[in-house]
Design an enzyme around this catalytic site. Sequence first.
Site, PDB file in Angstrom:
ATOM      1  N   HIS A   1     -13.103 -24.219  39.378  1.00 37.98           N
ATOM      2  CA  HIS A   1     -13.664 -24.277  40.718  1.00 37.98           C
ATOM      3  C   HIS A   1     -12.494 -24.251  41.719  1.00 37.98           C
ATOM      4  O   HIS A   1     -11.400 -24.697  41.396  1.00 37.98           O
ATOM      5  CB  HIS A   1     -14.425 -25.609  40.824  1.00 37.98           C
ATOM      6  CG  HIS A   1     -15.249 -25.797  42.051  1.00 37.98           C
ATOM      7  ND1 HIS A   1     -14.706 -26.175  43.256  1.00 37.98           N
ATOM      8  CD2 HIS A   1     -16.586 -25.693  42.258  1.00 37.98           C
ATOM      9  CE1 HIS A   1     -15.681 -26.297  44.153  1.00 37.98           C
ATOM     10  NE2 HIS A   1     -16.831 -26.001  43.576  1.00 37.98           N
TER      11      HIS A   1
ATOM     12  N   ASP B   1     -11.628 -32.042  34.903  1.00 35.32           N
ATOM     13  CA  ASP B   1     -12.616 -31.994  35.977  1.00 35.32           C
ATOM     14  C   ASP B   1     -13.994 -32.172  35.341  1.00 35.32           C
ATOM     15  O   ASP B   1     -14.510 -31.254  34.698  1.00 35.32           O
ATOM     16  CB  ASP B   1     -12.489 -30.645  36.695  1.00 35.32           C
ATOM     17  CG  ASP B   1     -13.601 -30.410  37.704  1.00 35.32           C
ATOM     18  OD1 ASP B   1     -14.522 -31.242  37.800  1.00 35.32           O
ATOM     19  OD2 ASP B   1     -13.547 -29.381  38.401  1.00 35.32           O
TER      20      ASP B   1
ATOM     21  N   GLN C   1     -19.165 -31.411  36.380  1.00 28.58           N
ATOM     22  CA  GLN C   1     -20.413 -30.903  35.793  1.00 28.58           C
ATOM     23  C   GLN C   1     -20.778 -31.616  34.499  1.00 28.58           C
ATOM     24  O   GLN C   1     -21.846 -31.352  33.939  1.00 28.58           O
ATOM     25  CB  GLN C   1     -20.297 -29.387  35.522  1.00 28.58           C
ATOM     26  CG  GLN C   1     -20.120 -28.543  36.757  1.00 28.58           C
ATOM     27  CD  GLN C   1     -21.315 -28.594  37.704  1.00 28.58           C
ATOM     28  OE1 GLN C   1     -22.432 -28.907  37.297  1.00 28.58           O
ATOM     29  NE2 GLN C   1     -21.079 -28.310  38.967  1.00 28.58           N
TER      30      GLN C   1
ATOM     31  N   LYS D   1     -23.669 -35.542  42.127  1.00 26.35           N
ATOM     32  CA  LYS D   1     -24.203 -34.629  41.114  1.00 26.35           C
ATOM     33  C   LYS D   1     -24.888 -35.381  39.973  1.00 26.35           C
ATOM     34  O   LYS D   1     -25.462 -34.779  39.077  1.00 26.35           O
ATOM     35  CB  LYS D   1     -23.080 -33.752  40.539  1.00 26.35           C
ATOM     36  CG  LYS D   1     -22.527 -32.727  41.525  1.00 26.35           C
ATOM     37  CD  LYS D   1     -21.534 -31.810  40.831  1.00 26.35           C
ATOM     38  CE  LYS D   1     -20.606 -31.101  41.787  1.00 26.35           C
ATOM     39  NZ  LYS D   1     -21.230 -30.006  42.521  1.00 26.35           N
TER      40      LYS D   1
ATOM     41  N   CYS E   1     -17.818 -21.017  44.428  1.00 26.88           N
ATOM     42  CA  CYS E   1     -16.437 -21.502  44.530  1.00 26.88           C
ATOM     43  C   CYS E   1     -15.626 -21.096  43.303  1.00 26.88           C
ATOM     44  O   CYS E   1     -14.789 -21.854  42.812  1.00 26.88           O
ATOM     45  CB  CYS E   1     -16.377 -23.017  44.740  1.00 26.88           C
ATOM     46  SG  CYS E   1     -17.043 -23.509  46.327  1.00 26.88           S
TER      47      CYS E   1
END
Lengths: 419, 152
Positions: free
Chosen positions: A134, A212, A215, A238, A376
């Site tokens: 991203h 990261d 998600q 999220k 992104c």
Amino acid sequence: MITDTTIPTQSKKIDWAKLRADFPILDQKVHGHPLVYLDNAASSQKPRAVIDCVSNYYERDNANVHRGIHELSNRATTAFEASRQRVATFINAKTPDEIIFTRGTTEGINLVAQSWGSKNIKAGDKILLTEMEHHSNIVPWQLLAERTGAKLVYIPVTGDEGLLDLSKLDQLLTPEVKIFALTHISNSLGTVNPVAELCERARKLGVTTLVDAAQSAGHLPLDVQKIGCDFLVFSGHKICGPTGIGVLWGRQEVLDAMPPYHGGGEMILTVDFFKTTYKKAPHRFEAGTPDISGVIGLHAALDYLDAIGRDNIFKHDQELASYAYDQLAQLQGVRLFGPKIGRAGLVSFLLDDVHAHDVVTVADQRGVALRGGHHCNQPLMKKLGIASTARASFYFYNTRAEVDRFIEVIREIQKFFGA
Amino acid sequence: MSDDLDELYQQVILDHCKTPRNFRVLEGANRKGEGYNPLCGDNYTVFMKMDGDVVKDITFQGSGCCISKASASLLTDSVKGKSKSEVKELFKKVHDMMTTGHVDDEGVGKLAVFAGVHKFPARVKCAILSWHAAVAAVDGQDGPVSTENESN
């Protein structure tokens, strides 16, 4: 020391419809049609428990944290620090002192790039990323590279099926690499990367790692000890939590060696006119009044998710995504992105001769919330030779009937544009 | 299709998006305007041959959604033969129409098909993109323009 590290793995019977009823926002019509919310990779909806937790805080306990002596401040501080402890348990951190509250994943990465980066990166060093990152896991490193003269290197993506090309890893992951930052789950491809294996290889070379988890947190069981990374970042919004709150986890010895990020109140021990001494992590990195309601709301979100079980959530989302993928694959003129097998809970696709934004506009008029654009991921889109994709991303409150409705709308769009 | 959608994707728009007019590089162009929408990656170049103050010929190239492509296609039809000040005057009317839905019948002609866009705030930028590029071209500006200053 936290000992409660086990994540329940036994499969229990889950009443998904009852869980869905916990989300007041889902019970509405959009443009005259029942809302089908399939933009969960961008932001999830919030259960009543989280909404109530935040409003209860404002109705009963609101005060500034840490410095107060009065009752409300004590309550706010207790709830704030209890959330830090809860987050530590959620990802199996060794101590809550390793949990830094941020505004979100983006700020977590920027914090590491600026603070850790300023001390550890110099001209000629390499920063290893992947082509599926991203923008928030590319741009902070570009800024660091510009400041220091370091070089960015990327692990390639194989193509539409969206896997990391690990045949190049030995050439790319070398001792000149000082940090390796990669996504756990790709937000546009749905790829689940083998982060534990990659972090282990990095660690053998003394390379610091950042995962990261924007998600993956709240979507599958997450254990920083098993992953073996040095930093892990994610966002609250999220995963059923409020917007504006996120988490940076770092290994204590790594955090303690890092200079401050923002200067201000809360992060200091003593301040003189010309010299300041700083607290240790995590408070060293939390200058100013934090997002107290966000932190407390996040606690409620994590409790909510773990009552369902993240392994159950992952299975549910994966099933919906595979079902959607298979249905789309049966249509003519659909290009699908990401791995066929083992994908996370999202599907990215393009219809021949229909732009993603037209797909999303028409779907919206049918009550189906999708996302269209570059997600992104501009460099990845360029590599795949496309400008954008349309994406449906699922969470545990979505149903098979909603996937059917989504497919029905896609058929209608194909007909409308004569594709 | 619902009424709003039919209003957005009128037959004329669908026709121009599937078969864009003047969709080529213009040989001998002396002006060029580029439009880029960072939100979706839509990217168009408007080529112009200007004789003094007048647009003698105009074409466009690029890629994007149905709305942006149809808008660029109809723009090339509407702008040919107009003077610089007429192009800018038309831009104002088109911009007003796309953001408010108000149609100035005398001014916009067949561009009135884009009045429905105002009900889709996220798509106004798509429809107006090539117009920014055309205004930049008649003004003789170099370099890309973007729709980032368009409010939604």
